[in-house]
Design a protein around this motif. Structure first.
Motif, PDB file in Angstrom:
ATOM      1  N   ASP A   1       2.339   3.083   4.959  1.00 30.42           N
ATOM      2  CA  ASP A   1       2.484   2.228   3.786  1.00 30.42           C
ATOM      3  C   ASP A   1       2.824   0.802   4.219  1.00 30.42           C
ATOM      4  O   ASP A   1       2.977   0.513   5.401  1.00 30.42           O
TER       5      ASP A   1
ATOM      6  N   THR B   1       5.677   1.853   8.569  1.00 33.24           N
ATOM      7  CA  THR B   1       5.536   0.903   7.460  1.00 33.24           C
ATOM      8  C   THR B   1       5.190  -0.456   8.045  1.00 33.24           C
ATOM      9  O   THR B   1       5.884  -0.926   8.953  1.00 33.24           O
TER      10      THR B   1
ATOM     11  N   LYS C   1       0.827  -1.209   0.000  1.00 31.88           N
ATOM     12  CA  LYS C   1       0.000   0.000   0.000  1.00 31.88           C
ATOM     13  C   LYS C   1       0.862   1.261   0.000  1.00 31.88           C
ATOM     14  O   LYS C   1       1.773   1.403   0.814  1.00 31.88           O
ATOM     15  N   PRO C   2       0.575   2.186  -0.904  1.00 30.95           N
ATOM     16  CA  PRO C   2       1.325   3.449  -0.905  1.00 30.95           C
ATOM     17  C   PRO C   2       0.770   4.427   0.114  1.00 30.95           C
ATOM     18  O   PRO C   2      -0.380   4.316   0.542  1.00 30.95           O
ATOM     19  N   LYS C   3       1.584   5.399   0.496  1.00 32.98           N
ATOM     20  CA  LYS C   3       1.096   6.481   1.343  1.00 32.98           C
ATOM     21  C   LYS C   3       0.115   7.331   0.539  1.00 32.98           C
ATOM     22  O   LYS C   3       0.193   7.430  -0.677  1.00 32.98           O
TER      23      LYS C   3
END
Length: 304
Positions: free
Chosen positions: A42, A196, A9-11
Motif C-alpha cells: 500500500d 508501505t 493505494k490500498p492493499k
C-alpha cells in the motif's frame, strides 16, 4: 483535466486497477501511474492525468521511500508473504548486533538480482509469467543505491523474529529482494512481510488520498482541490519563466536561449519553462553553454 493525483493505494489492488478506478471516477481516458506497486503493498501511488502523463518518465527516475517489515524463519519463491515457502528453519537464533551488522552491509550502492516474480521482461515476456509456468528465470544483477536504511523496531523474542525498518532507495530497487538478501547474509531464510511506500519522488504519504475521498470529491465537483499542477512532478528541474512572446516560440518547438549570468548549466541538463502564472509550458534540454548564453532545445512541449 491535467495534473497529478496522489493516491494512497490500498492493499489488494493492482496499480493498474487503481488507474482503472480513477479513470471511471474522473471520466477521463489518459491516466498513468508512475511505478508499479504489488497488490499486497500500500501507500503512495502518484497518477498523472491528461497531459501530465507525459511527465511519468521523470517520476519513474526519482527515488522512493518505504516502511518495511522483514520476517526471519522462512523464505518464499516471491520473496514476500504472498509466495510459496521454499525454505524454513525450526528455530531462529539471532542477536540485535548481528542484525544491525547485516543491515550495514546494504547501505550505499549494491548489486541486486531482481526476483523471478517481477514485471521485468525476458525476450518480450514478463518474468512472473515465466515463473508461474515453472520455467527457470535468470535475470541479470544490476546496481541500485540504498540512500538510507534504518531499523525502527526489533521483535526478536518470538518464533519468527521481525525487523521493521525504513529505506530510501533508487529506482529499480526491490525491497523484497533486499529482505531476502539480508536473510542470506545472516544465514537465515527471510522474506518481506509488509511494505508501505511512504514517498515517491516529491510526493509523500501525507499528500495522498484514498479512492473513496477522491470519489466523493469528484461527485461534489471538488476534484480540483486534490489535483496538483504538473510542474510539481519536475520541481527539481531549474525553472525559467518566459514571456508571452517567448511562449509562442516554445509552442512552435523552437530553440530557446537564456542568459547564463550567475548560473552554470551542463550539457544535457533538463530545465522547465513556465509562464508568469506558473503554467508548465515545456521541458527543454541544454545543448550548449558558453558562460554567457545557455542554448536549449525542446524535449517535451505541452499544448497551450
Amino acid at each position: 483535466m491535467n495534473g497529478i493525483l496522489v493516491i494512497d493505494k490500498p492493499k489488494g489492488m493492482t496499480s493498474q486497477q487503481v488507474v482503472g478506478r480513477v479513470k471511471k471516477i474522473l471520466g477521463v481516458k489518459k491516466v498513468g501511474h508512475t511505478g508499479t506497486l504489488d497488490p499486497d503493498v500500500d501507500g503512495v501511488l502518484p497518477l498523472c492525468i491528461g497531459q501530465a502523463t507525459r511527465l511519468a518518465e521523470y517520476l519513474l527516475d526519482q527515488s522512493k521511500a518505504y516502511a518495511a517489515e522483514l520476517t526471519l524463519g522462512y523464505s518464499t519463491d516471491t520473496q514476500d508473504a504472498s509466495g510459496e515457502i521454499v525454505e524454513r528453519v525450526a528455530h531462529v537464533s539471532v542477536t540485535e548486533a548481528e542484525i544491525r551488522a547485516a543491515f550495514d552491509k546494504f547501505c550505499g550502492e549494491i548489486e541486486q538480482v531482481p526476483p523471478a516474480f517481477s514485471a521485468l521482461k525476458i525476450n518480450g515476456r514478463r518474468a512472473y509469467d515465466l515463473a508461474r509456468q515453472g520455467e527457470r528465470v535468470a535475470l541479470p544483477p544490476r546496481r541500485v543505491t540504498i540512500y538510507e536504511l534504518a531499523i525502527t523496531e526489533l521483535e526478536l523474542d518470538c518464533e519468527l523474529p521481525r525487523v521493521r525498518f525504513r529505506v530510501e532507495c533508487s529506482k529499480g530497487t526491490y525491497v523484497r529482494t533486499l529482505c531476502h538478501d539480508i536473510g542470506q547474509t545472516l544465514g537465515i531464510p527471510a522474506h518481506m512481510s509488509r511494505l508501505t511506500r511512504t514517498r515517491s519522488g516529491p510526493f509523500t504519504l501525507q499528500m495522498a488520498h484514498s479512492l473513496d475521498v477522491i470519489g466523493q470529491a469528484a461527485a461534489e465537483g471538488r476534484i480540483a482541490d486534490y489535483l496538483l499542477p504538473p510542474s510539481v512532478a519536475v520541481a527539481d528541474f531549474p525553472c525559467y519563466v518566459v514571456t508571452d512572446r517567448q511562449a509562442r516560440r516554445v509552442f512552435n518547438g523552437l530553440e530557446m536561449s537564456f542568459s547564463a549570468a550567475g548560473q552554470e548549466r551542463e550539457t544535457g541538463e533538463r530545465i522547465r519553462l513556465e509562464s508568469a502564472s506558473g503554467q508548465l509550458l515545456a521541458i527543454y534540454r541544454v545543448v550548449d553553454s558558453d558562460g554567457q548564453t545557455i542554448r536549449t532545445k525542446p524535449e517535451k512541449v505541452f499544448n497551450a
